[in-house]
Write a protein that holds these residues in place. Structure first.
Motif, PDB file in Angstrom:
ATOM      1  N   UNK A   1       0.826  -1.212   0.000  1.00 24.27           N
ATOM      2  CA  UNK A   1       0.000   0.000   0.000  1.00 24.27           C
ATOM      3  C   UNK A   1       0.858   1.259   0.000  1.00 24.27           C
ATOM      4  N   UNK A   2       1.904   1.244   0.795  1.00 24.48           N
ATOM      5  CA  UNK A   2       2.784   2.416   0.856  1.00 24.48           C
ATOM      6  C   UNK A   2       3.383   2.705  -0.511  1.00 24.48           C
ATOM      7  N   UNK A   3       3.849   1.668  -1.196  1.00 24.30           N
ATOM      8  CA  UNK A   3       4.445   1.879  -2.516  1.00 24.30           C
ATOM      9  C   UNK A   3       3.397   2.309  -3.551  1.00 24.30           C
ATOM     10  N   UNK A   4       2.182   1.819  -3.422  1.00 25.25           N
ATOM     11  CA  UNK A   4       1.133   2.255  -4.343  1.00 25.25           C
ATOM     12  C   UNK A   4       0.785   3.730  -4.127  1.00 25.25           C
ATOM     13  N   UNK A   5       0.727   4.149  -2.869  1.00 26.61           N
ATOM     14  CA  UNK A   5       0.367   5.524  -2.561  1.00 26.61           C
ATOM     15  C   UNK A   5       1.533   6.482  -2.768  1.00 26.61           C
TER      16      UNK A   5
ATOM     17  N   UNK B   1      12.531   5.596   3.432  1.00 28.64           N
ATOM     18  CA  UNK B   1      11.669   5.402   2.261  1.00 28.64           C
ATOM     19  C   UNK B   1      11.460   6.659   1.444  1.00 28.64           C
ATOM     20  N   UNK B   2      11.693   7.823   2.046  1.00 31.00           N
ATOM     21  CA  UNK B   2      11.424   9.054   1.316  1.00 31.00           C
ATOM     22  C   UNK B   2      12.687   9.833   1.015  1.00 31.00           C
ATOM     23  N   UNK B   3      13.821   9.344   1.426  1.00 26.44           N
ATOM     24  CA  UNK B   3      15.062  10.082   1.264  1.00 26.44           C
ATOM     25  C   UNK B   3      15.361  10.451  -0.167  1.00 26.44           C
ATOM     26  N   UNK B   4      15.080   9.605  -1.118  1.00 31.00           N
ATOM     27  CA  UNK B   4      15.433   9.867  -2.500  1.00 31.00           C
ATOM     28  C   UNK B   4      14.302  10.535  -3.264  1.00 31.00           C
ATOM     29  N   UNK B   5      13.124  10.654  -2.662  1.00 28.09           N
ATOM     30  CA  UNK B   5      11.971  11.215  -3.358  1.00 28.09           C
ATOM     31  C   UNK B   5      12.019  12.741  -3.312  1.00 28.09           C
ATOM     32  N   UNK B   6      11.330  13.318  -4.202  1.00 27.45           N
ATOM     33  CA  UNK B   6      11.164  14.775  -4.181  1.00 27.45           C
ATOM     34  C   UNK B   6       9.682  15.095  -4.184  1.00 27.45           C
TER      35      UNK B   6
ATOM     36  N   UNK C   1       5.858  15.698   1.235  1.00 26.64           N
ATOM     37  CA  UNK C   1       5.383  16.396   2.439  1.00 26.64           C
ATOM     38  C   UNK C   1       4.124  15.740   3.006  1.00 26.64           C
ATOM     39  N   UNK C   2       3.199  15.314   2.146  1.00 25.71           N
ATOM     40  CA  UNK C   2       1.982  14.660   2.628  1.00 25.71           C
ATOM     41  C   UNK C   2       2.283  13.279   3.206  1.00 25.71           C
ATOM     42  N   UNK C   3       3.228  12.553   2.595  1.00 28.18           N
ATOM     43  CA  UNK C   3       3.605  11.232   3.128  1.00 28.18           C
ATOM     44  C   UNK C   3       4.268  11.383   4.490  1.00 28.18           C
ATOM     45  N   UNK C   4       5.119  12.417   4.640  1.00 28.23           N
ATOM     46  CA  UNK C   4       5.765  12.669   5.935  1.00 28.23           C
ATOM     47  C   UNK C   4       4.717  13.015   6.991  1.00 28.23           C
ATOM     48  N   UNK C   5       3.769  13.848   6.620  1.00 28.71           N
ATOM     49  CA  UNK C   5       2.720  14.242   7.565  1.00 28.71           C
ATOM     50  C   UNK C   5       1.869  13.028   7.952  1.00 28.71           C
ATOM     51  N   UNK C   6       1.551  12.177   6.992  1.00 28.98           N
ATOM     52  CA  UNK C   6       0.749  10.977   7.279  1.00 28.98           C
ATOM     53  C   UNK C   6       1.504  10.038   8.219  1.00 28.98           C
TER      54      UNK C   6
ATOM     55  N   UNK D   1       3.444   7.106  -5.219  1.00 25.57           N
ATOM     56  CA  UNK D   1       3.444   7.872  -6.466  1.00 25.57           C
ATOM     57  C   UNK D   1       2.283   8.859  -6.541  1.00 25.57           C
ATOM     58  N   UNK D   2       1.246   8.682  -5.710  1.00 27.13           N
ATOM     59  CA  UNK D   2       0.080   9.559  -5.759  1.00 27.13           C
ATOM     60  C   UNK D   2       0.183  10.776  -4.836  1.00 27.13           C
ATOM     61  N   UNK D   3       1.092  10.737  -3.860  1.00 26.11           N
ATOM     62  CA  UNK D   3       1.167  11.815  -2.882  1.00 26.11           C
ATOM     63  C   UNK D   3       2.589  12.362  -2.804  1.00 26.11           C
TER      64      UNK D   3
END
Length: 166
Positions: A100-104, A160-165, A111-116, A106-108
């Motif tokens: 689920x995390x990997x599916x979501x 999990x979010x280190x490489x994302x922008x 900043x929203x993933x960190x807040x969640x 790409x959609x968010x």
């Protein structure tokens, strides 16, 4: 043991002669010989009764030991089977959460993933009944995770979010 009372025994003349001969051979009076024979017989009967009682106690102890061993074997098997089932369930739950995390992801945005994740880690430190939405689906009295849950979640977020922008 002294002589407290007397008893009288009636025997045939042959038996009386036999007792007299046995007493003379033992260098005792007939009365002393009879007292010795009766005392030995009483001791033998009492010892046999004690042996039987001990034998029953020992049998009970053996049965209890067997029951204990069987119970411990059943408990061990139950714990092993239950532990295996719980591990399997936990693996499946972990796979679903990661999927689920990997599916979501790409959609968010980041900043929203960190807040969640931050909100989720805060919930991990509270009783589910404190949240109006969760209290309707989680029974009251259910245990919370420990305080290390928030730190682990933040570490996971960084991984999990280190490489994302955003």
């Amino acid at each position: 043991m002294g002589r407290d009372s007397s008893i009288q025994v009636y025997l045939s003349e042959d038996r009386k002669e036999w007792l007299t001969d046995q007493a003379e051979a033992a260098d005792q009076s007939r009365s002393e010989y009879c007292r010795q024979v009766i005392t030995e017989h009483i001791n033998e009967v009492q010892n046999e009764q004690q042996y039987r009682r001990y034998g029953v106690d020992q049998q009970i102890e053996l049965v209890l030991d067997e029951i204990h061993d069987d119970t411990m074997t059943l408990l061990s098997n139950f714990q092993s089977e239950t532990g295996t089932t719980l591990e399997r369930i936990q693996r499946v739950r972990t796979i679903y959460v990661i999927a689920l995390w990997h599916l979501l992801e790409s959609d968010y945005p980041l900043s929203e993933r960190k807040a969640a994740l931050k909100r989720a880690s805060e919930y991990a430190d509270r009783h589910p009944g404190d949240d109006p939405v969760l209290s309707s689906v989680v029974p009251s009295g259910q245990a919370n995770t420990d305080e290390s849950g928030a730190e682990q979640t933040e570490a996971t977020l960084a991984d999990t979010t280190g490489a994302d922008s955003e």
